[in-house]
Design a protein around this motif. Sequence first.
Motif, PDB file in Angstrom:
ATOM      1  N   PRO A  48       0.820  -1.220   0.000  1.00 50.03           N
ATOM      2  CA  PRO A  48       0.000   0.000   0.000  1.00 50.03           C
ATOM      3  C   PRO A  48       0.850   1.265   0.000  1.00 50.03           C
ATOM      4  CG  PRO A  48      -0.720  -1.505   1.714  1.00 50.03           C
ATOM      5  CD  PRO A  48       0.520  -2.077   1.143  1.00 50.03           C
ATOM      6  N   ILE A  49       1.996   1.210   0.669  1.00 51.93           N
ATOM      7  CA  ILE A  49       2.848   2.399   0.714  1.00 51.93           C
ATOM      8  C   ILE A  49       3.429   2.679  -0.672  1.00 51.93           C
ATOM      9  CG2 ILE A  49       4.907   3.404   1.792  1.00 51.93           C
ATOM     10  CD1 ILE A  49       4.375   1.535   4.162  1.00 51.93           C
ATOM     11  N   THR A  50       3.780   1.603  -1.398  1.00 52.14           N
ATOM     12  CA  THR A  50       4.420   1.811  -2.698  1.00 52.14           C
ATOM     13  C   THR A  50       3.444   2.405  -3.723  1.00 52.14           C
ATOM     14  OG1 THR A  50       3.890  -0.379  -3.502  1.00 52.14           O
ATOM     15  CG2 THR A  50       5.979  -0.120  -2.354  1.00 52.14           C
ATOM     16  N   TYR A  51       2.134   2.256  -3.475  1.00 51.18           N
ATOM     17  CA  TYR A  51       1.168   2.792  -4.431  1.00 51.18           C
ATOM     18  C   TYR A  51       1.300   4.307  -4.571  1.00 51.18           C
ATOM     19  CZ  TYR A  51      -1.337  -1.562  -5.212  1.00 51.18           C
ATOM     20  OH  TYR A  51      -1.671  -2.835  -5.593  1.00 51.18           O
ATOM     21  N   GLY A  52       1.746   4.960  -3.511  1.00 47.38           N
ATOM     22  CA  GLY A  52       1.868   6.410  -3.587  1.00 47.38           C
ATOM     23  C   GLY A  52       3.242   6.866  -4.062  1.00 47.38           C
ATOM     24  N   LEU A 338       6.402  -8.299  -8.398  1.00 46.07           N
ATOM     25  CA  LEU A 338       5.921  -8.248  -9.778  1.00 46.07           C
ATOM     26  C   LEU A 338       4.523  -7.642  -9.809  1.00 46.07           C
ATOM     27  CD1 LEU A 338       6.125  -9.066 -12.789  1.00 46.07           C
ATOM     28  CD2 LEU A 338       5.145 -11.247 -12.175  1.00 46.07           C
ATOM     29  N   GLY A 339       3.663  -8.126  -8.897  1.00 43.68           N
ATOM     30  CA  GLY A 339       2.300  -7.607  -8.839  1.00 43.68           C
ATOM     31  C   GLY A 339       2.281  -6.111  -8.567  1.00 43.68           C
ATOM     32  N   ALA A 340       3.137  -5.677  -7.634  1.00 41.91           N
ATOM     33  CA  ALA A 340       3.171  -4.255  -7.283  1.00 41.91           C
ATOM     34  C   ALA A 340       3.663  -3.422  -8.457  1.00 41.91           C
ATOM     35  CB  ALA A 340       4.067  -4.044  -6.068  1.00 41.91           C
ATOM     36  N   LEU A 341       4.637  -3.959  -9.200  1.00 38.58           N
ATOM     37  CA  LEU A 341       5.152  -3.223 -10.359  1.00 38.58           C
ATOM     38  C   LEU A 341       4.080  -3.100 -11.437  1.00 38.58           C
ATOM     39  CD1 LEU A 341       8.802  -4.465 -10.913  1.00 38.58           C
ATOM     40  CD2 LEU A 341       8.050  -2.172 -10.397  1.00 38.58           C
ATOM     41  N   ILE A 342       3.371  -4.206 -11.674  1.00 39.57           N
ATOM     42  CA  ILE A 342       2.307  -4.173 -12.694  1.00 39.57           C
ATOM     43  C   ILE A 342       1.256  -3.142 -12.291  1.00 39.57           C
ATOM     44  CG2 ILE A 342       0.462  -5.500 -13.802  1.00 39.57           C
ATOM     45  CD1 ILE A 342       2.279  -7.958 -13.610  1.00 39.57           C
ATOM     46  N   ALA A 343       0.919  -3.140 -10.975  1.00 38.49           N
ATOM     47  CA  ALA A 343      -0.077  -2.177 -10.491  1.00 38.49           C
ATOM     48  C   ALA A 343       0.414  -0.744 -10.681  1.00 38.49           C
ATOM     49  CB  ALA A 343      -0.374  -2.444  -9.014  1.00 38.49           C
ATOM     50  N   TYR A 409      -7.836  -1.361   2.433  1.00 35.88           N
ATOM     51  CA  TYR A 409      -8.959  -0.407   2.415  1.00 35.88           C
ATOM     52  C   TYR A 409      -8.545   0.949   1.839  1.00 35.88           C
ATOM     53  CZ  TYR A 409     -12.468   2.842   4.108  1.00 35.88           C
ATOM     54  OH  TYR A 409     -13.415   3.839   4.179  1.00 35.88           O
ATOM     55  N   LEU A 410      -7.351   1.405   2.190  1.00 33.47           N
ATOM     56  CA  LEU A 410      -6.931   2.744   1.771  1.00 33.47           C
ATOM     57  C   LEU A 410      -6.622   2.840   0.273  1.00 33.47           C
ATOM     58  CD1 LEU A 410      -4.715   3.869   4.758  1.00 33.47           C
ATOM     59  CD2 LEU A 410      -6.969   4.706   4.127  1.00 33.47           C
TER      60      LEU A 410
END
Lengths: 504, 157
Positions: A48-52, A338-343, A409-410
């Motif tokens: 979740p932190i990497t999303y930002g 990998l999933g986080a990078l694709i996202a 959730y966030l």
Amino acid sequence: MLDGIFVGLSTAIMPFNIMMVVVGCFAGTFIGMLPGLGPISAVALMIPITYGLDPSSGIILMAGVYYGAVFGGSTSSILINAPGCSSTVVTSFDGYPIAQRGQAGKALALAAYCSFTGGTVGAIILLFAAPALATVSLSFQSGDYFALMVLGLTAVAAFSGKGQVIKAMIMTVFGLMIATMGADVMTGVPRFTFGSLDLLDGVSFLLLAMATFALTEVIMSVMKGQHLEKDPEINMAALGSMKLSKEEVKEVAPTVARSSVFGFIIGVLPGAGATIASFLAYGMERNFASAKEKLKFGKGSLRGLAAPETANNAASTGSFVPLLTLGIPGSGTTAIMLGALIAAGVQPGPRLFVDNPDVFWSVIISMYFGNLVLLILNLPLIPYISRLLAIPRPILIPLILFFSVTGVYLVSFNTFDIQMMVFITVIAIFLKMLDFPMAPMLLGYILGDIMEQNLSRSMVLSDGSLSFLWERPLTLTIMIIAVILLLMPLISKLLGKRNKTAAS
Amino acid sequence: MVITKDHIGGLAFLCLSAAYGYYTGDIPMLPGDEYEPFNAQTLPTVLAFMGGILSIALIVNASKNGGERLSLQGYDFGIVIKLLVLVILFGLALEWVGFLLSTMLFLIGGYWVLGERRWKMLIIASLPFSVFIWFSLSQLLDIYLAPGRLITMLFGG
């Protein structure tokens, strides 16, 4: 290549990215120390932190958490004989006896030096191996990709241990099934949504990773009553000196050199990863040892501690090779990355180092920093970080639960996701009780969409025939390796039977 | 015959594959797609068959080689149910009373379920933490956290 290194270097030395490495290593060390929570959960908690963040900062953070967690795992193995993760189980064989002799400081220092060397040697090999492999893989076509993914998935099943192969394969298929939920990637028609709008986007990767790893691991530990166990008392004064003598360094140097290269190679193999590397390196070192030294193994041998510690870090680095060059994760942890990078909109694979050289190179460069941070900052701070282990479990567990639930959730701000998480956790607990491995499922889920796209493209190009699987020599070779891997347990069983009958 | 873990797992996946295969037929297709070599139903059909074959292989293998029986002893299911219900309630509370209050209640509930009974500890370990997280998210990171329906109803938006 030099240009790339400079791009990577300039990205990696940005103050923010250096901070990410430091924060990642600390957070990873702490989470990795907690018994039961391994690198996979630690990396999952960071998503979740990497999303930002920028994709490169995000993966630098996750990579930092990864080595931090492996290092943290060895710390708890050495200090309290409770491995934080499976890849540091072997560390406790010799690390804990050394600590019991009152030389915990020495064991920790040796572990840190070995991790550093293993990681650094791994990163140097990666520096040359990854671009070379990436250049080759630029000529890959969709058929080859499909074959590669089949190989990746079968390798994970094949390396999953005795008696687990069918289960790992079932879990892979289960992951692929979950990946088909939601709107179809090719046509957009809804699949398995049962009329629910919430399911139209499918099950999110973050939700699945959090529910099956972070949440399930914590709840399983409560279910087994681990929260009632008395917290380990670590006597900081008894750590002893952290210095190694010249003779000791001489004794372990060849071990470290051997295990670094060996660990890296094992790490590159899809599905093998740090755990297998550490076990094999320990076994190899025992074979190399003289009869007199062999007796020391398991009773506090420095070589017995150095081998697995070096190998597991080298393997963690090695597992980035298939991730960065082929887009195929070699382990559960790299699957999450990998999933986080694709996202984040980055597609790892052969095009990564052409399209996103900053991501590609900064990850490699930041590995040096990560290893350096572990050595310079973490080692002196270990006595203080390990004090965090003293936080009572009844306080720590709800906090981890909170972070995993709000992390999901966030991102979506949809409370349906929380209910879905609970549902998936219940299924995951049931499956874990039946000894089904979780990593193959996550791998199947992550590769599912890309695999379907490549398969569909190849089938349309070859007019509905499966001939694309054997028309190109490259595809054929990959498929043959996949089939051999798949049949390996069967072959070894038959060979074992034959040997038995021959012997009798 | 002894029912082992593998029998239960195999049977569960066999049922899942059957249900998955059944619902594969419900996937709508674009006009003319059924004549295409690859459509939205292709992969799910293959997966349903693979799932079925592998589950049967697991069951057959378990009957041949035996295996471990599922033991439910030593597990505290009560606490698991309590924690999972707490998570669901947390989800509901987020919608009704907002982030800050629901986080605090969730943490207090969690500590309580795991055996912490000292009121001082319950408050110290939850209130400052919740406020800190809420403050960092809504004020520092500028993430909008809905105040909760009940709060809006009582005090207005």
